[in-house]
Scaffold this motif. Structure first.
Motif, PDB file in Angstrom:
ATOM      1  N   PRO A   3     -19.739  -7.664  -6.513  1.00  0.00           N
ATOM      2  CA  PRO A   3     -18.467  -7.799  -5.791  1.00  0.00           C
ATOM      3  C   PRO A   3     -17.363  -6.971  -6.441  1.00  0.00           C
ATOM      4  N   THR A   4     -16.497  -6.412  -5.595  1.00  0.00           N
ATOM      5  CA  THR A   4     -15.340  -5.657  -6.073  1.00  0.00           C
ATOM      6  C   THR A   4     -14.105  -6.132  -5.324  1.00  0.00           C
ATOM      7  N   ASP A   5     -12.948  -5.643  -5.728  1.00  0.00           N
ATOM      8  CA  ASP A   5     -11.685  -6.070  -5.117  1.00  0.00           C
ATOM      9  C   ASP A   5     -11.385  -5.193  -3.901  1.00  0.00           C
ATOM     10  N   ASP A   6     -12.032  -5.500  -2.775  1.00  0.00           N
ATOM     11  CA  ASP A   6     -11.825  -4.719  -1.565  1.00  0.00           C
ATOM     12  C   ASP A   6     -12.108  -5.592  -0.347  1.00  0.00           C
ATOM     13  N   LEU A   7     -11.844  -5.033   0.818  1.00  0.00           N
ATOM     14  CA  LEU A   7     -11.945  -5.810   2.048  1.00  0.00           C
ATOM     15  C   LEU A   7     -13.388  -6.142   2.411  1.00  0.00           C
ATOM     16  N   ILE A   8     -14.318  -5.222   2.189  1.00  0.00           N
ATOM     17  CA  ILE A   8     -15.707  -5.512   2.524  1.00  0.00           C
ATOM     18  C   ILE A   8     -16.207  -6.693   1.703  1.00  0.00           C
ATOM     19  N   CYS A  13     -10.860   3.962   3.391  1.00  0.00           N
ATOM     20  CA  CYS A  13     -12.012   3.844   2.505  1.00  0.00           C
ATOM     21  C   CYS A  13     -11.661   3.099   1.219  1.00  0.00           C
ATOM     22  N   GLU A  14     -10.474   3.346   0.692  1.00  0.00           N
ATOM     23  CA  GLU A  14     -10.047   2.590  -0.489  1.00  0.00           C
ATOM     24  C   GLU A  14      -9.841   1.120  -0.153  1.00  0.00           C
ATOM     25  N   LEU A  62       0.809  -1.215   0.000  1.00  0.00           N
ATOM     26  CA  LEU A  62       0.000   0.000   0.000  1.00  0.00           C
ATOM     27  C   LEU A  62       0.843   1.266   0.000  1.00  0.00           C
ATOM     28  N   ALA A  63       2.138   1.137   0.263  1.00  0.00           N
ATOM     29  CA  ALA A  63       2.994   2.309   0.437  1.00  0.00           C
ATOM     30  C   ALA A  63       2.941   3.280  -0.742  1.00  0.00           C
ATOM     31  N   PRO A  64       3.064   2.837  -1.986  1.00  0.00           N
ATOM     32  CA  PRO A  64       3.024   3.804  -3.096  1.00  0.00           C
ATOM     33  C   PRO A  64       1.724   4.598  -3.141  1.00  0.00           C
ATOM     34  N   ARG A  65       0.605   3.922  -2.881  1.00  0.00           N
ATOM     35  CA  ARG A  65      -0.682   4.630  -2.916  1.00  0.00           C
ATOM     36  C   ARG A  65      -0.787   5.616  -1.756  1.00  0.00           C
TER      37      ARG A  65
END
Length: 395
Positions: free
Chosen positions: A199-204, A146-147, A109-112
């Protein structure tokens, strides 16, 4: 001096209240802002020990005017997260959350995070004076969490408003707290339904699949876990950034040293976490059996809160604990808790804090307070420890 640390708002006042309490022993009978009687533990060794003591357990969601006013579904979900669970349920829930915050995944996640920090600093560069809390310390971790979770950009402001009221608790007022809690839980339930259909590529989405794919999460646990991740995922980090910048600006020799030797940033961050932690207390615990703390035996069935801020500055753990020193060879602190209740999001908070501080100091070498340090305040809170605002001059 304030009668309790929760309403101590002037610079250094909260630390002074805790230090005065600690001088009279480690266990103190107090009344929490909720009105509930409790035992506050301030001794360093006792705090660490009780965080791993099986006789000190998480209890049910506290009763009181705020809890009693919540809709039943909200109360059920609010009581179904890590904060109110013990093993084996705690172990199961923590395992699901911890899988998100492995060192490898966090490092990715560092670059983002750097990109978000740079975008925020670009916006700040257009003005000469800014409140660093609302302009930087909060927006950065809010954007990251949020991302990570998959919360739409347009809803971030609402989440910020809801979570702030929920963290302030009683001090926000019963109506405001209940409304914020109810609205956030309702929104999360709608968002979960959306993720199930699209569905999406996220934690939820990942947590929803885990819930639907087996008996790993109940629906209430799913909702409660997501709400907890939203709040803990940015409130703590925002306070880390705000308190850290304030500490450096009010200790100019330490700030100058960090600017001259930026390789010290990682060590400096740990010292800032110790010196000015983002939380003052642990969430409440219950004694399942009598527990002795110093000269006091706390009976079974008592509420216990652990003084993280007090323990971080307790004498004997580290030399001259009231002094900020970013050159310490080894920094001991419990800003993120200890044992099985150590914050699973600590690696992400550390990364965000390091990037946020490093980028800010590099961008604005003349950064300084825009008001006298004595005018800054820390609003009344029970758990958190963060500034109301931090006006700074960038040039």
């Amino acid at each position: 001096m304030a009668a309790d640390p929760f309403t101590a708002s002037a610079p250094g006042q909260r630390y002074a209240v805790y230090a005065e309490l600690a001088r009279s022993g480690s266990a103190h009978r107090i009344t929490l802002p909720t009105g509930a009687p409790a035992w506050l533990i301030t001794g360093r060794d006792d705090v660490r020990r009780l965080l791993t003591d099986r006789r000190v357990v998480k209890g049910p969601l506290s009763a009181g005017p705020m809890a009693d006013r919540m809709p039943l579904d909200v109360r059920a979900a609010a009581a179904s997260n890590l904060v109110y669970r013990n093993p084996p349920d705690h172990t199961r829930l923590r395992g699901l959350v911890s899988a998100t915050f492995t060192r490898r995944r966090v490092d990715q996640l560092a670059p983002r995070i750097r990109e978000i920090a740079d975008q925020l600093l670009d916006a700040l560069s257009e003005v000469g004076e800014v409140d660093l809390i609302t302009g930087y310390a909060y927006p950065l971790p809010v954007a990251v969490v949020c991302e990570l979770l998959g919360i739409p950009d347009v809803d971030r402001a609402a989440f910020r408003r809801w979570s702030s009221a929920m963290m302030i608790g009683n001090y926000a007022g019963v109506d405001t707290y209940v409304a914020a809690t109810t609205e956030m839980h309702a929104y999360v339930r709608r968002l979960i339904a959306d993720k199930r259909s699209k569905p999406t590529d996220d934690l939820i989405t990942a947590l929803t699949i885990a819930r639907d794919g087996g008996d790993r999460l109940t629906e209430d646990e799913l909702v409660g876990t997501i709400v907890t991740l939203v709040i803990a995922g940015h409130e703590t980090t925002a306070n880390l950034i705000g308190n850290g910048v304030h500490a450096l600006l009010t200790h100019p020799h330490q700030l100058a040293l960090l600017r001259a030797e930026p390789h010290r940033l990682s060590g400096a961050l740990e010292e800032l976490l110790r010196f000015a932690p983002p939380l003052q207390l642990s969430p409440p615990y219950l004694t399942a059996e009598p527990v002795r703390v110093g000269a006091v035996t706390i009976p079974a069935g008592e509420v216990v809160v652990l003084g993280l801020l007090a323990a971080n500055r307790a004498p004997g753990w580290i030399a001259d604990p009231a002094r900020l020193d970013i050159t310490r060879d080894e920094v001991h602190h419990i800003a993120f808790g200890h044992g099985i209740h150590h914050c699973p999001g600590a690696p992400l908070a550390r990364l965000e804090g390091k990037i946020a501080l490093g980028a800010l100091l590099a961008r604005f070498p003349r950064l300084r307070l825009a008001v006298p340090a004595g005018e800054l305040t820390w609003p009344p809170q029970m758990l958190a420890h963060g500034l109301a605002s931090l006006p700074v001059l960038l040039r």
